[in-house]
Scaffold this motif. Structure first.
Motif, short mmCIF file in Angstrom:
data_model
loop_
_atom_site.label_atom_id
_atom_site.label_comp_id
_atom_site.label_asym_id
_atom_site.label_seq_id
_atom_site.Cartn_x
_atom_site.Cartn_y
_atom_site.Cartn_z
N ILE A 94 -38.65 -30.77 -1.58
CA ILE A 94 -39.37 -30.55 -0.32
C ILE A 94 -38.50 -30.95 0.85
O ILE A 94 -38.42 -30.22 1.85
CB ILE A 94 -40.71 -31.32 -0.33
CG1 ILE A 94 -41.68 -30.65 -1.29
CG2 ILE A 94 -41.30 -31.41 1.08
CD1 ILE A 94 -42.96 -31.43 -1.55
N ASP A 95 -37.83 -32.10 0.75
CA ASP A 95 -36.92 -32.54 1.82
C ASP A 95 -35.83 -31.49 2.07
O ASP A 95 -35.50 -31.19 3.22
CB ASP A 95 -36.29 -33.88 1.48
CG ASP A 95 -37.26 -35.05 1.58
OD1 ASP A 95 -38.33 -34.90 2.21
OD2 ASP A 95 -36.95 -36.12 1.01
N ALA A 96 -35.29 -30.93 0.99
CA ALA A 96 -34.26 -29.91 1.13
C ALA A 96 -34.83 -28.66 1.81
O ALA A 96 -34.17 -28.05 2.66
CB ALA A 96 -33.67 -29.56 -0.23
N ALA A 97 -36.05 -28.29 1.45
CA ALA A 97 -36.68 -27.11 2.07
C ALA A 97 -36.94 -27.36 3.56
O ALA A 97 -36.71 -26.47 4.39
CB ALA A 97 -37.98 -26.76 1.36
N LEU A 98 -37.40 -28.56 3.90
CA LEU A 98 -37.62 -28.89 5.32
C LEU A 98 -36.30 -28.87 6.08
O LEU A 98 -36.26 -28.43 7.24
CB LEU A 98 -38.32 -30.24 5.44
CG LEU A 98 -39.77 -30.27 4.96
CD1 LEU A 98 -40.28 -31.71 4.89
CD2 LEU A 98 -40.66 -29.42 5.85
N THR A 120 -32.37 -21.57 7.68
CA THR A 120 -32.00 -20.84 6.47
C THR A 120 -33.14 -20.77 5.45
O THR A 120 -32.94 -20.24 4.36
CB THR A 120 -30.77 -21.48 5.80
OG1 THR A 120 -31.07 -22.83 5.46
CG2 THR A 120 -29.55 -21.42 6.72
N TYR A 121 -34.30 -21.29 5.82
CA TYR A 121 -35.44 -21.28 4.89
C TYR A 121 -35.82 -19.83 4.59
O TYR A 121 -35.86 -18.98 5.46
CB TYR A 121 -36.64 -22.01 5.51
CG TYR A 121 -37.84 -22.05 4.59
CD1 TYR A 121 -37.91 -22.97 3.57
CD2 TYR A 121 -38.88 -21.14 4.74
CE1 TYR A 121 -39.00 -23.02 2.72
CE2 TYR A 121 -39.97 -21.18 3.90
CZ TYR A 121 -40.03 -22.11 2.89
OH TYR A 121 -41.11 -22.14 2.04
N GLY A 122 -36.10 -19.58 3.32
CA GLY A 122 -36.51 -18.24 2.90
C GLY A 122 -35.35 -17.34 2.54
O GLY A 122 -35.53 -16.19 2.18
N THR A 123 -34.13 -17.89 2.61
CA THR A 123 -32.94 -17.15 2.22
C THR A 123 -32.38 -17.79 0.95
O THR A 123 -32.22 -19.01 0.89
CB THR A 123 -31.88 -17.20 3.34
OG1 THR A 123 -32.44 -16.65 4.53
CG2 THR A 123 -30.63 -16.42 2.96
N PRO A 158 -43.16 -23.23 -2.53
CA PRO A 158 -42.69 -23.21 -1.14
C PRO A 158 -41.35 -23.88 -0.91
O PRO A 158 -40.70 -23.64 0.10
CB PRO A 158 -43.80 -23.93 -0.37
CG PRO A 158 -44.70 -24.52 -1.36
CD PRO A 158 -44.43 -23.91 -2.68
N TYR A 159 -40.88 -24.68 -1.85
CA TYR A 159 -39.57 -25.33 -1.70
C TYR A 159 -38.47 -24.61 -2.49
O TYR A 159 -37.37 -25.13 -2.63
CB TYR A 159 -39.64 -26.81 -2.11
CG TYR A 159 -40.33 -27.06 -3.42
CD1 TYR A 159 -39.67 -26.88 -4.62
CD2 TYR A 159 -41.66 -27.45 -3.46
CE1 TYR A 159 -40.31 -27.10 -5.83
CE2 TYR A 159 -42.32 -27.69 -4.67
CZ TYR A 159 -41.63 -27.50 -5.84
OH TYR A 159 -42.27 -27.72 -7.04
N ALA A 160 -38.75 -23.41 -2.97
CA ALA A 160 -37.78 -22.66 -3.77
C ALA A 160 -36.51 -22.38 -2.96
O ALA A 160 -36.57 -21.79 -1.89
CB ALA A 160 -38.39 -21.35 -4.24
N PRO A 161 -35.34 -22.76 -3.51
CA PRO A 161 -34.09 -22.48 -2.81
C PRO A 161 -33.47 -21.15 -3.22
O PRO A 161 -32.54 -20.67 -2.58
CB PRO A 161 -33.18 -23.64 -3.24
CG PRO A 161 -33.65 -23.97 -4.62
CD PRO A 161 -35.14 -23.70 -4.61
N LEU A 162 -33.98 -20.56 -4.32
CA LEU A 162 -33.40 -19.35 -4.88
C LEU A 162 -34.46 -18.26 -4.98
O LEU A 162 -35.63 -18.53 -5.22
CB LEU A 162 -32.84 -19.60 -6.28
CG LEU A 162 -31.78 -20.70 -6.43
CD1 LEU A 162 -31.45 -20.90 -7.89
CD2 LEU A 162 -30.55 -20.37 -5.63
N CYS A 163 -34.00 -17.01 -4.84
CA CYS A 163 -34.90 -15.87 -5.09
C CYS A 163 -35.22 -15.82 -6.58
O CYS A 163 -34.57 -16.49 -7.39
CB CYS A 163 -34.25 -14.58 -4.61
SG CYS A 163 -32.80 -14.06 -5.59
#
Length: 106
Positions: A63-67, A74-77, A94-99
């Motif tokens: 979550i911290d990384a997503a925030l 860059t969120y959502g990429t 919602p915290y997914a870093p990868l597609c």
């Protein structure tokens, strides 16, 4: 993409996890029962609580990384291929870093 919506979802989850981890830590810190059978059960419960705490800590880091990605824009990429992460994936994680494609290694 409406990052404000996801930021709120992430912050709500973050608060929920902080509260849960606080409760886990408080439960683990409580004294042991004098009954040896109860102590064995409490020890098993503590192991489960420890595992739940570890899972919670990992999710908090995600979550911290997503925030941080929201702050950086860059969120959502996808962090791997650079393509957009689908709304459906972000709604689920919602915290997914990868597609989805990069996450499954396809």
């Amino acid at each position: 993409m409406n990052t404000e919506k996801y930021e709120q979802i992430l912050r709500d989850r973050q608060r929920e996890l902080f509260a849960r981890l606080h409760k886990i830590n408080a439960d683990i810190a409580t004294g042991r029962n004098a009954d040896s059978e109860e102590q064995a059960t409490e020890a098993e419960n503590d192991e489960v609580l420890d595992e739940l705490g570890e899972v919670g800590e990992k999710e908090l880091k995600a979550i911290d990384a997503a925030l941080d990605r929201i702050t950086k824009g860059t969120y959502g990429t996808c962090a791997k291929c650079g393509e957009p992460i689908s709304e459906a994936r972000l709604a689920a994680v919602p915290y997914a870093p990868l597609c989805q494609e990069c996450a499954t290694g396809l």
